[in-house]
Design a protein around this motif. Structure first.
Motif, PDB file in Angstrom:
ATOM      1  N   SER A  27       0.809  -1.220   0.000  1.00 54.01           N
ATOM      2  CA  SER A  27       0.000   0.000   0.000  1.00 54.01           C
ATOM      3  C   SER A  27       0.840   1.267   0.000  1.00 54.01           C
ATOM      4  CB  SER A  27      -0.942   0.016   1.213  1.00 54.01           C
ATOM      5  OG  SER A  27      -0.190  -0.044   2.423  1.00 54.01           O
ATOM      6  N   THR A  28       2.042   1.203   0.598  1.00 47.38           N
ATOM      7  CA  THR A  28       2.870   2.415   0.711  1.00 47.38           C
ATOM      8  C   THR A  28       3.754   2.670  -0.498  1.00 47.38           C
ATOM      9  OG1 THR A  28       4.582   1.153   1.875  1.00 47.38           O
ATOM     10  CG2 THR A  28       2.921   2.290   3.236  1.00 47.38           C
ATOM     11  N   CYS A  29       4.113   1.605  -1.213  1.00 42.44           N
ATOM     12  CA  CYS A  29       4.950   1.747  -2.418  1.00 42.44           C
ATOM     13  C   CYS A  29       4.719   0.516  -3.290  1.00 42.44           C
ATOM     14  CB  CYS A  29       6.420   1.883  -2.041  1.00 42.44           C
ATOM     15  SG  CYS A  29       7.498   2.368  -3.420  1.00 42.44           S
ATOM     16  N   PRO A  30       3.570   0.441  -3.950  1.00 41.39           N
ATOM     17  CA  PRO A  30       3.167  -0.768  -4.686  1.00 41.39           C
ATOM     18  C   PRO A  30       4.174  -1.265  -5.723  1.00 41.39           C
ATOM     19  CG  PRO A  30       1.336   0.775  -4.514  1.00 41.39           C
ATOM     20  CD  PRO A  30       2.559   1.511  -4.035  1.00 41.39           C
ATOM     21  N   LYS A  31       4.948  -0.349  -6.295  1.00 40.20           N
ATOM     22  CA  LYS A  31       5.895  -0.745  -7.338  1.00 40.20           C
ATOM     23  C   LYS A  31       7.301  -1.003  -6.800  1.00 40.20           C
ATOM     24  CE  LYS A  31       3.507   1.607 -11.136  1.00 40.20           C
ATOM     25  NZ  LYS A  31       3.623   2.592 -12.243  1.00 40.20           N
ATOM     26  N   ALA A  32       7.449  -1.043  -5.480  1.00 42.20           N
ATOM     27  CA  ALA A  32       8.785  -1.166  -4.878  1.00 42.20           C
ATOM     28  C   ALA A  32       9.565  -2.362  -5.414  1.00 42.20           C
ATOM     29  CB  ALA A  32       8.670  -1.259  -3.360  1.00 42.20           C
ATOM     30  N   GLU A  33       8.954  -3.525  -5.393  1.00 36.68           N
ATOM     31  CA  GLU A  33       9.686  -4.730  -5.795  1.00 36.68           C
ATOM     32  C   GLU A  33       9.982  -4.726  -7.294  1.00 36.68           C
ATOM     33  OE1 GLU A  33       8.593  -8.470  -4.156  1.00 36.68           O
ATOM     34  OE2 GLU A  33       7.948  -7.618  -2.234  1.00 36.68           O
ATOM     35  N   SER A  34       9.068  -4.196  -8.095  1.00 34.14           N
ATOM     36  CA  SER A  34       9.315  -4.154  -9.538  1.00 34.14           C
ATOM     37  C   SER A  34      10.399  -3.137  -9.882  1.00 34.14           C
ATOM     38  CB  SER A  34       8.020  -3.825 -10.289  1.00 34.14           C
ATOM     39  OG  SER A  34       7.526  -2.545  -9.943  1.00 34.14           O
ATOM     40  N   ILE A  35      10.499  -2.062  -9.102  1.00 30.80           N
ATOM     41  CA  ILE A  35      11.555  -1.069  -9.325  1.00 30.80           C
ATOM     42  C   ILE A  35      12.922  -1.689  -9.048  1.00 30.80           C
ATOM     43  CG2 ILE A  35      12.580   1.051  -8.399  1.00 30.80           C
ATOM     44  CD1 ILE A  35       9.698   2.117  -8.048  1.00 30.80           C
ATOM     45  N   VAL A  36      13.019  -2.452  -7.954  1.00 33.24           N
ATOM     46  CA  VAL A  36      14.282  -3.127  -7.638  1.00 33.24           C
ATOM     47  C   VAL A  36      14.612  -4.156  -8.719  1.00 33.24           C
ATOM     48  CG1 VAL A  36      15.473  -4.653  -6.011  1.00 33.24           C
ATOM     49  CG2 VAL A  36      14.035  -2.792  -5.145  1.00 33.24           C
ATOM     50  N   LYS A  37      13.619  -4.912  -9.116  1.00 34.78           N
ATOM     51  CA  LYS A  37      13.841  -5.957 -10.123  1.00 34.78           C
ATOM     52  C   LYS A  37      14.310  -5.360 -11.444  1.00 34.78           C
ATOM     53  CE  LYS A  37      11.688 -10.020 -12.200  1.00 34.78           C
ATOM     54  NZ  LYS A  37      10.475 -10.887 -12.239  1.00 34.78           N
ATOM     55  N   GLN A  38      13.766  -4.216 -11.814  1.00 38.88           N
ATOM     56  CA  GLN A  38      14.170  -3.566 -13.062  1.00 38.88           C
ATOM     57  C   GLN A  38      15.642  -3.171 -13.020  1.00 38.88           C
ATOM     58  OE1 GLN A  38      12.047   0.092 -13.937  1.00 38.88           O
ATOM     59  NE2 GLN A  38      12.461  -0.087 -16.126  1.00 38.88           N
ATOM     60  N   ALA A  39      16.090  -2.635 -11.881  1.00 40.84           N
ATOM     61  CA  ALA A  39      17.498  -2.247 -11.738  1.00 40.84           C
ATOM     62  C   ALA A  39      18.408  -3.470 -11.796  1.00 40.84           C
ATOM     63  CB  ALA A  39      17.695  -1.501 -10.426  1.00 40.84           C
ATOM     64  N   VAL A  40      17.967  -4.551 -11.151  1.00 38.83           N
ATOM     65  CA  VAL A  40      18.751  -5.783 -11.140  1.00 38.83           C
ATOM     66  C   VAL A  40      18.836  -6.388 -12.539  1.00 38.83           C
ATOM     67  CG1 VAL A  40      18.779  -8.175 -10.317  1.00 38.83           C
ATOM     68  CG2 VAL A  40      18.297  -6.313  -8.719  1.00 38.83           C
ATOM     69  N   GLN A  41      17.714  -6.430 -13.241  1.00 32.87           N
ATOM     70  CA  GLN A  41      17.697  -7.002 -14.593  1.00 32.87           C
ATOM     71  C   GLN A  41      18.642  -6.243 -15.519  1.00 32.87           C
ATOM     72  OE1 GLN A  41      15.279  -9.681 -16.165  1.00 32.87           O
ATOM     73  NE2 GLN A  41      17.266  -9.560 -17.207  1.00 32.87           N
ATOM     74  N   LYS A  42      18.636  -4.926 -15.402  1.00 31.57           N
ATOM     75  CA  LYS A  42      19.502  -4.089 -16.227  1.00 31.57           C
ATOM     76  C   LYS A  42      20.961  -4.429 -15.994  1.00 31.57           C
ATOM     77  CE  LYS A  42      20.553   0.808 -17.087  1.00 31.57           C
ATOM     78  NZ  LYS A  42      20.238   2.205 -16.663  1.00 31.57           N
ATOM     79  N   ARG A  43      21.353  -4.597 -14.719  1.00 29.85           N
ATOM     80  CA  ARG A  43      22.741  -4.928 -14.410  1.00 29.85           C
ATOM     81  C   ARG A  43      23.077  -6.345 -14.838  1.00 29.85           C
ATOM     82  NH1 ARG A  43      26.663  -3.418 -10.794  1.00 29.85           N
ATOM     83  NH2 ARG A  43      25.911  -1.342 -11.315  1.00 29.85           N
ATOM     84  N   PHE A  44      22.183  -7.268 -14.557  1.00 33.75           N
ATOM     85  CA  PHE A  44      22.420  -8.674 -14.870  1.00 33.75           C
ATOM     86  C   PHE A  44      22.627  -8.875 -16.370  1.00 33.75           C
ATOM     87  CE2 PHE A  44      21.032 -13.004 -15.888  1.00 33.75           C
ATOM     88  CZ  PHE A  44      21.768 -13.750 -14.973  1.00 33.75           C
ATOM     89  N   ASN A  45      21.944  -8.106 -17.192  1.00 36.86           N
ATOM     90  CA  ASN A  45      22.056  -8.238 -18.637  1.00 36.86           C
ATOM     91  C   ASN A  45      23.480  -8.008 -19.124  1.00 36.86           C
ATOM     92  OD1 ASN A  45      19.357  -8.824 -18.866  1.00 36.86           O
ATOM     93  ND2 ASN A  45      18.741  -6.769 -19.491  1.00 36.86           N
ATOM     94  N   ARG A  46      24.242  -7.195 -18.383  1.00 36.16           N
ATOM     95  CA  ARG A  46      25.611  -6.909 -18.819  1.00 36.16           C
ATOM     96  C   ARG A  46      26.680  -7.498 -17.897  1.00 36.16           C
ATOM     97  NH1 ARG A  46      24.281  -1.717 -16.430  1.00 36.16           N
ATOM     98  NH2 ARG A  46      25.892  -1.063 -14.941  1.00 36.16           N
ATOM     99  N   ASP A  47      26.258  -7.985 -16.737  1.00 33.73           N
ATOM    100  CA  ASP A  47      27.238  -8.510 -15.780  1.00 33.73           C
ATOM    101  C   ASP A  47      26.604  -9.602 -14.923  1.00 33.73           C
ATOM    102  OD1 ASP A  47      29.218  -9.008 -13.918  1.00 33.73           O
ATOM    103  OD2 ASP A  47      28.944  -7.116 -12.822  1.00 33.73           O
ATOM    104  N   LYS A  48      26.741 -10.848 -15.376  1.00 33.05           N
ATOM    105  CA  LYS A  48      26.116 -11.962 -14.663  1.00 33.05           C
ATOM    106  C   LYS A  48      26.813 -12.285 -13.340  1.00 33.05           C
ATOM    107  CE  LYS A  48      23.806 -14.095 -18.579  1.00 33.05           C
ATOM    108  NZ  LYS A  48      23.794 -12.823 -19.310  1.00 33.05           N
ATOM    109  N   SER A  49      27.996 -11.744 -13.127  1.00 29.13           N
ATOM    110  CA  SER A  49      28.676 -11.975 -11.855  1.00 29.13           C
ATOM    111  C   SER A  49      28.058 -11.166 -10.726  1.00 29.13           C
ATOM    112  CB  SER A  49      30.169 -11.637 -11.975  1.00 29.13           C
ATOM    113  OG  SER A  49      30.378 -10.238 -12.061  1.00 29.13           O
ATOM    114  N   ILE A  50      27.072 -10.320 -11.040  1.00 29.96           N
ATOM    115  CA  ILE A  50      26.428  -9.521  -9.999  1.00 29.96           C
ATOM    116  C   ILE A  50      25.685 -10.418  -9.010  1.00 29.96           C
ATOM    117  CG2 ILE A  50      24.275  -9.124 -11.272  1.00 29.96           C
ATOM    118  CD1 ILE A  50      26.187  -6.612  -8.992  1.00 29.96           C
TER     119      ILE A  50
END
Length: 313
Positions: A27-50
């Protein structure tokens, strides 16, 4: 190659778990987990050692004071941060946490803790690397103290001592073996295992001779090179690590001893034989570890910048 885990990791009071819940920010930040996941996906795409980097960050943060993001605090003129001390000095991935935090502050100011970002980002990279998909209870608060007195188990720590360290965090021997399975996506630099090699003059008879020869050649190179701890599926979260240490192909001494010590070998054998069992156990162990010393309710704070305490804290 990037550095990873050398190892990882107050007893847990039941009260510390009380306010952690799946979907805490619904209720306080409905997109919180998707925002984190988007940042992680972006990094993972170029650096799988993350994945290895975030697993290590999560372990180290939880095993010093508890999962309170104290590891993220930068040093100042008057204090040394955890990230500058001992084994923590080679932890990386802080910029990814910063990126996720910046996006979260734009969407939901002063709402999502840095401690929860670490836990969520770790979950997301594990899933992207072929590991288990699991729900992370959230609601952690960020700590107000950074402890530079860091004492974590190392690559030559005896199994008996490692078991004691994990037990002091409320984790069982099986959970210890499970969490060390994070080495399925890591590397170790020669300085952490060269003492086991035949070139050291005191070769470790528990290492496969063919692996020894390979590592001796590797470590002759300049610059303290690194070897994958899982030599078959180096960027995939699976049970290959356990199969290899049963064949005396463990890179670090602590890893190899897991397959030899009577207290841990049965768990190693079980995970090596059953990949699904490892996946389930790994998720459960990460969830439990993520609750160690968690601050909830009105404890701690929600940092605006993960690297510094809020003004007036």
């Amino acid at each position: 190659m990037q550095k990873i885990s050398i190892l990882l990791f107050f007893f847990i009071l039941p009260l510390a778990f009380a306010d952690l819940q799946v979907g805490f920010y619904g209720s306080t930040c409905p997109k919180a987990e998707s925002i984190v996941k988007q940042a992680v996906q972006k990094r993972f795409n170029r650096d799988k050692s993350i994945t290895a980097a975030l697993l290590r960050m999560h372990f180290h943060d939880c095993f010093v004071k508890g999962c309170d993001a104290s590891l993220l605090i930068d040093s100042t003129n008057t204090s040394t941060g955890e990230k500058e001390t001992g084994a923590d000095a080679s932890v990386r991935g802080y910029d990814l946490i910063d990126e996720a935090k910046k996006s979260l502050e734009a969407a939901c100011p002063s709402t999502v803790s840095c401690a929860d970002i670490i836990a969520l980002a770790t979950r997301d990279t594990v899933a992207l690397s072929g590991g288990p998909k699991y729900n992370v209870p959230t609601g952690r608060r960020d700590g107000l103290v950074a402890n530079s007195d860091v004492d974590l188990p190392g690559p030559t720590t005896p199994v008996s001592q490692a078991r004691s360290i994990f037990a002091n965090k409320g984790l069982t021997t099986e959970e210890m073996v499970t969490l060390l399975g994070a080495h399925t996506v890591g590397v170790a630099h020669c300085g952490f295992f060269s003492g086991r090699l035949s070139s050291s003059g005191t070769p470790d008879p528990t290492m496969d001779p063919a692996l020894d020869a390979k590592l001796v050649k590797l470590c002759k190179s300049a610059g303290n090179p690194a070897a994958f701890l899982d030599q078959n599926t180096s960027f995939i979260v699976d049970n290959q690590f356990y199969k290899q240490i049963l064949l005396k192909r463990g890179i670090m001494q602590i890893d190899q001893q897991l397959a030899l010590d009577p207290s841990t070998k049965p768990f190693v054998s079980g995970f090596a034989a059953n990949g699904a069992k490892f996946q389930k156990s790994f998720a459960n162990a990460l969830i439990k570890m993520g609750k160690i010393g968690a601050l909830v309710g009105n404890q701690g704070e929600i940092r605006k910048n993960c690297r510094v305490f809020n003004k007036g804290s």
